[in-house]
Design a protein around this motif. Structure first.
Motif, PDB file in Angstrom:
ATOM      1  N   VAL A 137       0.855  -1.238  -0.184  1.00 20.97           N
ATOM      2  CA  VAL A 137       0.028   0.051  -0.104  1.00 20.97           C
ATOM      3  C   VAL A 137       0.921   1.171  -0.078  1.00 20.97           C
ATOM      4  CG1 VAL A 137      -1.778   1.181   1.142  1.00 20.97           C
ATOM      5  CG2 VAL A 137      -1.785  -1.219   1.256  1.00 20.97           C
ATOM      6  N   SER A 138       0.544   2.139  -1.162  1.00 20.02           N
ATOM      7  CA  SER A 138       1.566   3.127  -1.200  1.00 20.02           C
ATOM      8  C   SER A 138       0.901   4.566  -0.878  1.00 20.02           C
ATOM      9  CB  SER A 138       2.102   3.229  -2.478  1.00 20.02           C
ATOM     10  OG  SER A 138       1.162   3.407  -3.401  1.00 20.02           O
ATOM     11  N   VAL A 139       1.391   5.340   0.193  1.00 16.06           N
ATOM     12  CA  VAL A 139       0.945   6.654   0.452  1.00 16.06           C
ATOM     13  C   VAL A 139       1.804   7.822  -0.174  1.00 16.06           C
ATOM     14  CG1 VAL A 139      -0.030   7.984   2.304  1.00 16.06           C
ATOM     15  CG2 VAL A 139       0.176   5.658   2.531  1.00 16.06           C
ATOM     16  N   TRP A 140       0.860   8.409  -1.043  1.00 16.76           N
ATOM     17  CA  TRP A 140       1.394   9.657  -1.884  1.00 16.76           C
ATOM     18  C   TRP A 140       1.413  10.946  -1.097  1.00 16.76           C
ATOM     19  CZ3 TRP A 140       1.089   9.085  -7.778  1.00 16.76           C
ATOM     20  CH2 TRP A 140       1.231   7.822  -8.301  1.00 16.76           C
ATOM     21  N   ALA A 141       2.272  10.925   0.071  1.00 19.13           N
ATOM     22  CA  ALA A 141       2.056  12.266   0.796  1.00 19.13           C
ATOM     23  C   ALA A 141       3.617  12.491   1.422  1.00 19.13           C
ATOM     24  CB  ALA A 141       1.212  11.871   2.049  1.00 19.13           C
ATOM     25  N   THR A 142       3.614  13.710   1.316  1.00 18.49           N
ATOM     26  CA  THR A 142       5.090  14.206   2.085  1.00 18.49           C
ATOM     27  C   THR A 142       5.074  14.059   3.395  1.00 18.49           C
ATOM     28  OG1 THR A 142       4.329  16.538   2.370  1.00 18.49           O
ATOM     29  CG2 THR A 142       4.990  15.785  -0.295  1.00 18.49           C
ATOM     30  N   ALA A 143       6.457  14.186   3.857  1.00 21.96           N
ATOM     31  CA  ALA A 143       6.430  14.124   5.421  1.00 21.96           C
ATOM     32  C   ALA A 143       5.695  15.277   6.086  1.00 21.96           C
ATOM     33  CB  ALA A 143       7.917  13.995   5.594  1.00 21.96           C
ATOM     34  N   THR A 144       5.622  16.388   5.589  1.00 22.45           N
ATOM     35  CA  THR A 144       4.906  17.433   6.135  1.00 22.45           C
ATOM     36  C   THR A 144       3.527  17.208   6.030  1.00 22.45           C
ATOM     37  OG1 THR A 144       6.796  19.064   5.486  1.00 22.45           O
ATOM     38  CG2 THR A 144       4.228  19.800   5.936  1.00 22.45           C
ATOM     39  N   GLN A 145       3.040  16.555   5.039  1.00 23.38           N
ATOM     40  CA  GLN A 145       1.437  16.311   5.031  1.00 23.38           C
ATOM     41  C   GLN A 145       1.020  15.173   5.883  1.00 23.38           C
ATOM     42  OE1 GLN A 145       1.436  15.368   0.888  1.00 23.38           O
ATOM     43  NE2 GLN A 145       0.064  17.271   0.140  1.00 23.38           N
ATOM     44  N   ARG A 146       2.175  14.382   6.183  1.00 18.72           N
ATOM     45  CA  ARG A 146       1.784  13.097   7.214  1.00 18.72           C
ATOM     46  C   ARG A 146       1.729  13.643   8.439  1.00 18.72           C
ATOM     47  NH1 ARG A 146       3.354   7.650   5.320  1.00 18.72           N
ATOM     48  NH2 ARG A 146       3.621   7.716   2.992  1.00 18.72           N
ATOM     49  N   ASP A 147       2.774  14.657   8.897  1.00 18.21           N
ATOM     50  CA  ASP A 147       3.007  15.317  10.287  1.00 18.21           C
ATOM     51  C   ASP A 147       1.604  16.048  10.343  1.00 18.21           C
ATOM     52  OD1 ASP A 147       5.416  14.166  10.524  1.00 18.21           O
ATOM     53  OD2 ASP A 147       6.428  15.570   9.881  1.00 18.21           O
ATOM     54  N   HIS A 148       1.118  16.760   9.655  1.00 20.73           N
ATOM     55  CA  HIS A 148       0.025  17.772   9.924  1.00 20.73           C
ATOM     56  C   HIS A 148      -1.275  17.028   9.379  1.00 20.73           C
ATOM     57  CE1 HIS A 148       3.550  20.413   9.546  1.00 20.73           C
ATOM     58  NE2 HIS A 148       2.685  21.362  10.164  1.00 20.73           N
ATOM     59  N   ASP A 149      -1.445  15.813   9.376  1.00 18.77           N
ATOM     60  CA  ASP A 149      -2.683  15.123   8.945  1.00 18.77           C
ATOM     61  C   ASP A 149      -3.522  15.130  10.045  1.00 18.77           C
ATOM     62  OD1 ASP A 149      -4.459  13.449   7.222  1.00 18.77           O
ATOM     63  OD2 ASP A 149      -3.926  11.709   8.526  1.00 18.77           O
ATOM     64  N   ASP A 150      -4.797  15.449   9.741  1.00 21.65           N
ATOM     65  CA  ASP A 150      -5.846  15.791  10.934  1.00 21.65           C
ATOM     66  C   ASP A 150      -7.013  14.719  10.804  1.00 21.65           C
ATOM     67  OD1 ASP A 150      -7.555  16.316  13.012  1.00 21.65           O
ATOM     68  OD2 ASP A 150      -7.423  18.576  12.349  1.00 21.65           O
ATOM     69  N   PRO A 151      -7.134  13.480  11.468  1.00 20.64           N
ATOM     70  CA  PRO A 151      -8.106  12.807  11.552  1.00 20.64           C
ATOM     71  C   PRO A 151      -9.764  12.903  11.575  1.00 20.64           C
ATOM     72  CG  PRO A 151      -6.978  12.217  13.260  1.00 20.64           C
ATOM     73  CD  PRO A 151      -6.139  13.311  12.838  1.00 20.64           C
ATOM     74  N   SER A 152      -9.733  14.434  12.289  1.00 19.22           N
ATOM     75  CA  SER A 152     -11.170  14.978  12.498  1.00 19.22           C
ATOM     76  C   SER A 152     -11.573  15.586  11.154  1.00 19.22           C
ATOM     77  CB  SER A 152     -10.945  15.943  13.608  1.00 19.22           C
ATOM     78  OG  SER A 152     -10.133  16.906  13.396  1.00 19.22           O
ATOM     79  N   LEU A 153     -10.884  15.753  10.340  1.00 19.13           N
ATOM     80  CA  LEU A 153     -11.364  16.345   8.760  1.00 19.13           C
ATOM     81  C   LEU A 153     -12.404  15.386   7.933  1.00 19.13           C
ATOM     82  CD1 LEU A 153      -8.274  18.644   7.829  1.00 19.13           C
ATOM     83  CD2 LEU A 153     -10.241  19.184   9.037  1.00 19.13           C
ATOM     84  N   VAL A 154     -13.178  15.616   7.670  1.00 18.97           N
ATOM     85  CA  VAL A 154     -14.079  14.538   6.892  1.00 18.97           C
ATOM     86  C   VAL A 154     -14.676  15.207   5.554  1.00 18.97           C
ATOM     87  CG1 VAL A 154     -14.708  13.144   9.018  1.00 18.97           C
ATOM     88  CG2 VAL A 154     -16.258  15.274   8.531  1.00 18.97           C
ATOM     89  N   THR A 155     -15.019  14.323   4.545  1.00 16.40           N
ATOM     90  CA  THR A 155     -15.428  14.813   3.373  1.00 16.40           C
ATOM     91  C   THR A 155     -17.030  14.653   3.548  1.00 16.40           C
ATOM     92  OG1 THR A 155     -15.652  12.474   2.347  1.00 16.40           O
ATOM     93  CG2 THR A 155     -13.681  13.992   2.057  1.00 16.40           C
ATOM     94  N   MET A 156     -17.801  15.000   2.576  1.00 17.69           N
ATOM     95  CA  MET A 156     -19.256  15.119   2.691  1.00 17.69           C
ATOM     96  C   MET A 156     -19.779  13.757   2.694  1.00 17.69           C
ATOM     97  SD  MET A 156     -21.947  16.807   3.076  1.00 17.69           S
ATOM     98  CE  MET A 156     -21.393  18.527   2.968  1.00 17.69           C
ATOM     99  N   HIS A 157     -19.122  12.809   1.860  1.00 16.70           N
ATOM    100  CA  HIS A 157     -19.337  11.420   2.069  1.00 16.70           C
ATOM    101  C   HIS A 157     -19.170  10.698   3.397  1.00 16.70           C
ATOM    102  CE1 HIS A 157     -20.341  10.804  -2.498  1.00 16.70           C
ATOM    103  NE2 HIS A 157     -19.385  11.583  -2.595  1.00 16.70           N
TER     104      HIS A 157
END
Length: 275
Positions: A190-210
């Motif tokens: 499983v590959s995650v196309w994200a930079t180290a900065t994006q991973r560090d600032h990832d917020d699980p409390s953010l959600v999409t409309m779906h």
């Protein structure tokens, strides 16, 4: 001892084996390294040189394998898996399933790449897209998520659910295949196309409309109607298509739209695509 004289392709293989044995005997008598007698195509299109001993063993295995009954081939395949202490590659599991089909154990197998690989990629307006398999054969797009962790969890859940689906079918097919189901299988890629900065600032409390719709137990259209018709509905994060869940959760609760318990917002599984 009774010697059966082979015919056709078997005869040519047998003759080649005899020649290789003769060459090897002569090389040993001269105290030299085994002769290089053949080349085989490699996956990248090139050719690799094959020492005589390796070629001999390969040909002998071919002759032996061709003479086995389907049930014996399946038994040999499964025995080889059990002798190897490493996790079983999914390709070997699928090979066992196909050998079982020749023995009368018909199995419907989830699409191969839906068992082995997935990816998380940046989507539009700060969303993250979860995909499983490889197009055009795999499951493809699972959904859009507000965080890397949620998208990654959806990918792993989809793969593991498809694997468990295959394990269930193996368990009910035959005792031999039940042993294959009980083994540890190789980890999916499983590959995650994200930079180290994006991973560090990832917020699980953010959600999409779906995700909001799934948690509220309604369709995405209904959730979007709430957003458009109620001024008090929380606004998305600036320049994005994601919402801060605690604010949305409070609005849903205040308007009697929040189920108890809140459903998981991951995709409905399994997503089975068969060969």
């Amino acid at each position: 001892m009774v010697v059966r004289v082979p015919s056709g392709e078997d005869q040519r293989l047998a003759d080649h084996v005899v020649r290789l044995v003769t060459d090897l005997t002569a090389a040993v008598a001269r105290d030299r390294d085994p002769l290089t007698v053949a080349s085989r195509p490699a996956p990248d299109g090139s050719h690799v040189l094959v020492p005589a001993l390796d070629d001999l063993l390969h040909r002998v295995r071919e002759l032996w394998w061709q003479r086995l009954e389907p049930a014996d081939r399946l038994a040999v395949q499964v025995a080889a898996m059990h002798r190897d202490p490493r996790p079983t590659p999914l390709g070997e599991v699928v090979k066992a399933c196909r050998l079982a089909a020749a023995c009368g154990h018909e199995l419907t197998i989830p699409e191969f790449t839906s068992l082995t690989c997935g990816s998380v990629k940046p989507g539009p307006r700060a969303t993250w897209q979860a995909e499983v398999g490889t197009r055009p054969y795999g499951i493809g797009h699972i959904g859009e998520f507000g965080s890397i962790r949620a998208a990654n969890a959806a990918v792993w859940d989809t793969i593991e659910t498809n694997r468990e689906l295959l394990r269930d079918r193996l368990r009910t097919s035959s005792p031999l295949l039940a042993g294959v189901a009980a083994r540890g299988w190789e980890e999916p890629a499983v590959s995650v196309w994200a930079t180290a900065t994006q991973r560090d600032h990832d917020d699980p409390s953010l959600v999409t409309m779906h995700q909001i719709a799934r948690r509220a137990g309604v369709t995405a259209a209904e959730a979007d109607r709430w957003r458009s018709q109620h001024a008090a509905f929380p606004q998305p994060e600036p320049a994005t298509s994601v919402w801060y869940w605690p604010l949305v959760e409070r609005w849903l609760s205040d308007n009697n739209h929040l189920p108890d318990p809140v459903p998981d917002d991951r995709p409905t599984l399994p997503r089975d695509r068969s060969f």
